[in-house]
Design a protein around this motif. Structure first.
Motif, PDB file in Angstrom:
ATOM      1  N   SER A 273      -6.119 -16.396   5.033  1.00 13.84           N
ATOM      2  CA  SER A 273      -6.376 -15.904   5.243  1.00 13.84           C
ATOM      3  C   SER A 273      -6.631 -13.888   3.745  1.00 13.84           C
ATOM      4  CB  SER A 273      -5.349 -14.487   6.041  1.00 13.84           C
ATOM      5  OG  SER A 273      -5.819 -12.311   6.182  1.00 13.84           O
ATOM      6  N   GLY A 274      -8.082 -13.161   4.441  1.00 16.10           N
ATOM      7  CA  GLY A 274      -8.704 -12.705   3.507  1.00 16.10           C
ATOM      8  C   GLY A 274      -7.640 -11.159   3.427  1.00 16.10           C
ATOM      9  N   LEU A 275      -7.232 -11.146   4.640  1.00 20.43           N
ATOM     10  CA  LEU A 275      -6.487  -9.789   4.877  1.00 20.43           C
ATOM     11  C   LEU A 275      -5.414 -10.215   4.376  1.00 20.43           C
ATOM     12  CD1 LEU A 275      -5.853  -7.542   6.594  1.00 20.43           C
ATOM     13  CD2 LEU A 275      -5.607  -8.504   8.097  1.00 20.43           C
ATOM     14  N   ILE A 276      -4.691 -10.890   4.126  1.00 21.72           N
ATOM     15  CA  ILE A 276      -3.502 -11.315   3.457  1.00 21.72           C
ATOM     16  C   ILE A 276      -4.029 -11.037   1.933  1.00 21.72           C
ATOM     17  CG2 ILE A 276      -1.458 -12.249   2.941  1.00 21.72           C
ATOM     18  CD1 ILE A 276      -1.933 -13.669   5.310  1.00 21.72           C
ATOM     19  N   ASP A 277      -5.093 -11.359   0.992  1.00 25.02           N
ATOM     20  CA  ASP A 277      -5.040 -11.663   0.122  1.00 25.02           C
ATOM     21  C   ASP A 277      -5.802 -10.216  -0.520  1.00 25.02           C
ATOM     22  OD1 ASP A 277      -5.545 -13.642  -1.740  1.00 25.02           O
ATOM     23  OD2 ASP A 277      -7.940 -12.944  -1.953  1.00 25.02           O
ATOM     24  N   ALA A 278      -6.099  -9.428   0.683  1.00 24.51           N
ATOM     25  CA  ALA A 278      -7.312  -7.800  -0.449  1.00 24.51           C
ATOM     26  C   ALA A 278      -5.725  -7.112   0.310  1.00 24.51           C
ATOM     27  CB  ALA A 278      -8.105  -7.891   1.195  1.00 24.51           C
ATOM     28  N   MET A 279      -4.498  -7.551   0.943  1.00 20.32           N
ATOM     29  CA  MET A 279      -3.103  -6.341   0.752  1.00 20.32           C
ATOM     30  C   MET A 279      -2.897  -6.671  -0.338  1.00 20.32           C
ATOM     31  SD  MET A 279      -2.147  -7.526   4.519  1.00 20.32           S
ATOM     32  CE  MET A 279      -0.499  -6.680   4.108  1.00 20.32           C
ATOM     33  N   ASN A 280      -2.500  -8.348  -0.728  1.00 17.43           N
ATOM     34  CA  ASN A 280      -2.109  -8.203  -2.188  1.00 17.43           C
ATOM     35  C   ASN A 280      -1.952  -7.816  -3.514  1.00 17.43           C
ATOM     36  OD1 ASN A 280       0.799  -9.354  -0.837  1.00 17.43           O
ATOM     37  ND2 ASN A 280      -0.629 -11.506  -1.552  1.00 17.43           N
ATOM     38  N   ILE A 281      -3.993  -7.652  -3.619  1.00 13.14           N
ATOM     39  CA  ILE A 281      -4.372  -7.159  -4.223  1.00 13.14           C
ATOM     40  C   ILE A 281      -4.495  -6.231  -4.611  1.00 13.14           C
ATOM     41  CG2 ILE A 281      -7.382  -7.612  -5.390  1.00 13.14           C
ATOM     42  CD1 ILE A 281      -6.819 -10.392  -4.240  1.00 13.14           C
ATOM     43  N   LEU A 282      -4.880  -5.168  -3.311  1.00 10.94           N
ATOM     44  CA  LEU A 282      -5.408  -4.153  -3.449  1.00 10.94           C
ATOM     45  C   LEU A 282      -4.220  -3.051  -3.409  1.00 10.94           C
ATOM     46  CD1 LEU A 282      -8.945  -4.262  -1.482  1.00 10.94           C
ATOM     47  CD2 LEU A 282      -8.683  -4.417  -3.897  1.00 10.94           C
ATOM     48  N   LYS A 283      -3.112  -3.236  -3.450  1.00 13.24           N
ATOM     49  CA  LYS A 283      -1.987  -3.012  -3.042  1.00 13.24           C
ATOM     50  C   LYS A 283      -1.755  -1.459  -3.201  1.00 13.24           C
ATOM     51  CE  LYS A 283       1.714  -5.775  -4.940  1.00 13.24           C
ATOM     52  NZ  LYS A 283       2.645  -6.417  -4.640  1.00 13.24           N
ATOM     53  N   ASN A 284      -1.701  -1.617  -5.209  1.00 12.86           N
ATOM     54  CA  ASN A 284      -2.015  -0.095  -6.238  1.00 12.86           C
ATOM     55  C   ASN A 284      -2.538   0.604  -6.447  1.00 12.86           C
ATOM     56  OD1 ASN A 284       0.939  -0.908  -6.248  1.00 12.86           O
ATOM     57  ND2 ASN A 284       0.792  -2.951  -7.661  1.00 12.86           N
ATOM     58  N   ILE A 285      -3.920   0.566  -5.517  1.00 15.16           N
ATOM     59  CA  ILE A 285      -5.536   1.095  -5.870  1.00 15.16           C
ATOM     60  C   ILE A 285      -5.070   2.372  -5.232  1.00 15.16           C
ATOM     61  CG2 ILE A 285      -8.183   0.979  -5.314  1.00 15.16           C
ATOM     62  CD1 ILE A 285      -7.890  -1.993  -6.357  1.00 15.16           C
ATOM     63  N   GLU A 286      -5.952   3.579  -5.921  1.00 11.89           N
ATOM     64  CA  GLU A 286      -5.725   5.552  -5.320  1.00 11.89           C
ATOM     65  C   GLU A 286      -6.914   4.818  -4.670  1.00 11.89           C
ATOM     66  OE1 GLU A 286      -5.595   9.650  -7.329  1.00 11.89           O
ATOM     67  OE2 GLU A 286      -6.134   7.911  -8.132  1.00 11.89           O
ATOM     68  N   ASP A 287      -6.385   5.712  -3.480  1.00  9.85           N
ATOM     69  CA  ASP A 287      -7.649   6.195  -2.223  1.00  9.85           C
ATOM     70  C   ASP A 287      -7.853   4.620  -1.453  1.00  9.85           C
ATOM     71  OD1 ASP A 287      -9.387   7.911  -1.187  1.00  9.85           O
ATOM     72  OD2 ASP A 287     -11.263   7.419  -2.018  1.00  9.85           O
ATOM     73  N   ILE A 288      -6.700   3.325  -1.427  1.00  4.55           N
ATOM     74  CA  ILE A 288      -6.484   2.152  -0.713  1.00  4.55           C
ATOM     75  C   ILE A 288      -5.247   2.861   0.286  1.00  4.55           C
ATOM     76  CG2 ILE A 288      -6.951   0.157   0.014  1.00  4.55           C
ATOM     77  CD1 ILE A 288      -8.808  -0.190  -2.163  1.00  4.55           C
ATOM     78  N   CYS A 289      -5.094   3.161   1.491  1.00  2.00           N
ATOM     79  CA  CYS A 289      -3.537   2.743   1.841  1.00  2.00           C
ATOM     80  C   CYS A 289      -3.542   1.763   2.590  1.00  2.00           C
ATOM     81  CB  CYS A 289      -3.314   4.077   2.408  1.00  2.00           C
ATOM     82  SG  CYS A 289      -2.073   4.448   3.638  1.00  2.00           S
ATOM     83  N   ILE A 290      -2.602   1.403   3.120  1.00  2.00           N
ATOM     84  CA  ILE A 290      -1.563   0.135   3.534  1.00  2.00           C
ATOM     85  C   ILE A 290      -1.030   0.672   4.624  1.00  2.00           C
ATOM     86  CG2 ILE A 290      -1.071  -2.331   3.688  1.00  2.00           C
ATOM     87  CD1 ILE A 290      -1.940  -2.663   1.357  1.00  2.00           C
ATOM     88  N   SER A 291      -1.368   0.833   6.184  1.00  2.00           N
ATOM     89  CA  SER A 291      -0.563   1.403   6.429  1.00  2.00           C
ATOM     90  C   SER A 291      -0.013  -0.196   8.059  1.00  2.00           C
ATOM     91  CB  SER A 291      -1.526   1.949   8.069  1.00  2.00           C
ATOM     92  OG  SER A 291      -0.521   2.936   8.426  1.00  2.00           O
ATOM     93  N   ARG A 292       0.859  -0.173   8.073  1.00  2.00           N
ATOM     94  CA  ARG A 292       2.195  -0.810   8.446  1.00  2.00           C
ATOM     95  C   ARG A 292       2.513  -0.365   9.861  1.00  2.00           C
ATOM     96  NH1 ARG A 292       2.982  -5.200   5.269  1.00  2.00           N
ATOM     97  NH2 ARG A 292       2.144  -5.025   2.969  1.00  2.00           N
ATOM     98  N   PHE A 293       2.051  -1.479  11.484  1.00  2.00           N
ATOM     99  CA  PHE A 293       3.241  -1.285  12.653  1.00  2.00           C
ATOM    100  C   PHE A 293       3.956  -2.437  12.684  1.00  2.00           C
ATOM    101  CE2 PHE A 293      -1.541   0.249  12.369  1.00  2.00           C
ATOM    102  CZ  PHE A 293      -1.680   1.622  13.533  1.00  2.00           C
ATOM    103  N   THR A 294       4.899  -2.539  13.879  1.00  2.00           N
ATOM    104  CA  THR A 294       6.264  -2.636  14.111  1.00  2.00           C
ATOM    105  C   THR A 294       6.181  -2.956  15.000  1.00  2.00           C
ATOM    106  OG1 THR A 294       7.824  -0.963  14.692  1.00  2.00           O
ATOM    107  CG2 THR A 294       7.457  -1.825  12.033  1.00  2.00           C
ATOM    108  N   GLU A 295       6.881  -3.307  15.409  1.00  2.00           N
ATOM    109  CA  GLU A 295       6.505  -3.569  17.654  1.00  2.00           C
ATOM    110  C   GLU A 295       7.426  -2.010  18.269  1.00  2.00           C
ATOM    111  OE1 GLU A 295      11.421  -4.245  16.730  1.00  2.00           O
ATOM    112  OE2 GLU A 295       9.580  -4.531  15.852  1.00  2.00           O
ATOM    113  N   LYS A 296       7.161  -1.221  17.886  1.00  3.86           N
ATOM    114  CA  LYS A 296       8.023   0.082  17.934  1.00  3.86           C
ATOM    115  C   LYS A 296       7.086   0.754  18.615  1.00  3.86           C
ATOM    116  CE  LYS A 296      12.478   0.522  15.988  1.00  3.86           C
ATOM    117  NZ  LYS A 296      13.293   1.236  15.290  1.00  3.86           N
ATOM    118  N   ASP A 297       6.073   0.393  17.626  1.00  7.86           N
ATOM    119  CA  ASP A 297       4.471   1.306  18.037  1.00  7.86           C
ATOM    120  C   ASP A 297       3.865   0.613  18.528  1.00  7.86           C
ATOM    121  OD1 ASP A 297       4.564   3.127  15.501  1.00  7.86           O
ATOM    122  OD2 ASP A 297       4.887   1.158  14.631  1.00  7.86           O
ATOM    123  N   VAL A 298       4.247  -0.346  19.465  1.00  9.44           N
ATOM    124  CA  VAL A 298       3.577  -0.898  21.031  1.00  9.44           C
ATOM    125  C   VAL A 298       3.175   0.138  22.175  1.00  9.44           C
ATOM    126  CG1 VAL A 298       3.341  -2.898  22.497  1.00  9.44           C
ATOM    127  CG2 VAL A 298       3.851  -3.230  19.844  1.00  9.44           C
TER     128      VAL A 298
END
Length: 320
Positions: A273-298
């Protein structure tokens, strides 16, 4: 056995808290194993010490939401109950403040969970946001709401919504019509969100003018997208090459929101998956944010939460 008394300022607050046929209060009693009774403007909670303490926190938070005009229902009762141990109750009451936009039916679109609030705030503050989490957490709907808000405020000139058509080979060939007709079923959730917020007529006018574009991901190649709010939905089904191509379309004065659920990847087994790849590669770049949801947010039916939790437990057991 412990008992606490909560004094209400307004007897109508008690009516809102208890709900039709006491359905809300019955849910709370079942959740905590306590007895909750209404005596005029008082709410009395009795039971074991710890259970009473938790039930009191939940009830006081729900009353705060009622005071801010929120309707109490099963969804927000379950959400408040799920985070009662996290000392986040004050933040929950702040969810009732403000809103993103208003639908054509007059409904105010707003974050309903703390995870959704962090996501909305991240979109406001960052140029690129990846919203990653299970189905029913509002990733796409809230992103579209933020796009509509930016568009109506003239912060952007165009809304572009796209998603990969994973079945673009064999299965699409059996569908009638031209390419647009073939991919429209895959873009339906994006159309639905826009209809909700613009209305069918206004949406159609913006589509004709080109200020709203809903297209498969392949249509993004070779373009530079300036003054636009761009949403890539179902990004877990992009390849590495596709998501890199998409990210590099970013132009000046634009925002990108990328949504996906990495537990629902429909790519062939040989493709990562390109999404998994992008999350790993871009996680430390400024102005890019990874926002994670859990089952509590359903924010769908309770069973959706239970299904997600059951699958997560099953995956955990397989790995161990």
């Amino acid at each position: 056995m412990a008992e606490v008394v909560i004094d209400l300022e307004n007897i109508d607050h008690a009516l809102s808290l208890f709900g039709s046929y006491d359905e809300n209060i019955n849910l709370l009693q079942k959740q905590y194993g306590v007895a909750i009774l209404n005596r005029g403007s008082d709410i009395r909670i009795s039971g074991d010490d710890e259970a009473v303490s938790k039930a009191r926190s939940a009830v006081e938070t729900l009353i705060s939401l009622i005071k801010k005009g929120e309707t109490i229902n099963e969804q927000n009762i379950r959400y408040v109950s799920s985070i009662v141990d996290e000392n986040s109750m004050k933040q929950v009451t702040e969810l009732a403040d403000g809103g993103i936009c208003v639908t054509t039916g007059g409904k105010v679109v707003k974050a309903k969970t703390l995870g959704q609030k962090k996501y909305v705030d991240a979109i406001s503050k960052n140029t690129i946001v990846m919203g990653v989490g299970p189905a029913g957490t509002g990733k796409t709907y809230l992103a579209v709401a933020m796009a509509v808000k930016a568009f109506k405020a003239h912060e952007v000139n165009k809304i572009i919504l796209t998603r990969p058509a994973v079945e673009a080979g064999e299965k699409l060939g059996f569908l009638p019509g031209d390419l647009q007709n073939k991919v429209d079923p895959y873009l339906r959730p994006l159309y639905d969100a826009l209809f909700d917020m613009f209305g069918a007529d206004t949406f159609a006018k913006h589509m004709e003018r080109g200020s709203i574009e809903v297209a498969p991901l392949a249509y993004m190649r070779g373009r530079t997208l300036d003054d636009s709010f761009i949403i890539l939905d179902e990004a877990q089904n992009t390849t590495r090459e596709q998501i890199k191509m998409f990210l590099t379309r970013l132009g000046f004065n634009s925002k990108m929101v990328i949504t996906g659920d990495i537990t629902q990847i429909d790519l062939p087994d040989s493709k990562r998956s390109g999404l998994i790849d992008a999350m790993n590669i871009l996680k430390n770049i400024e102005d890019i944010c990874i926002s994670r949801f859990t089952e509590k947010d359903v924010v769908r039916h309770k069973l959706v939460q239970d299904i997600i939790k059951a699958y997560e437990n099953a995956y955990r057991e397989r790995r161990s």
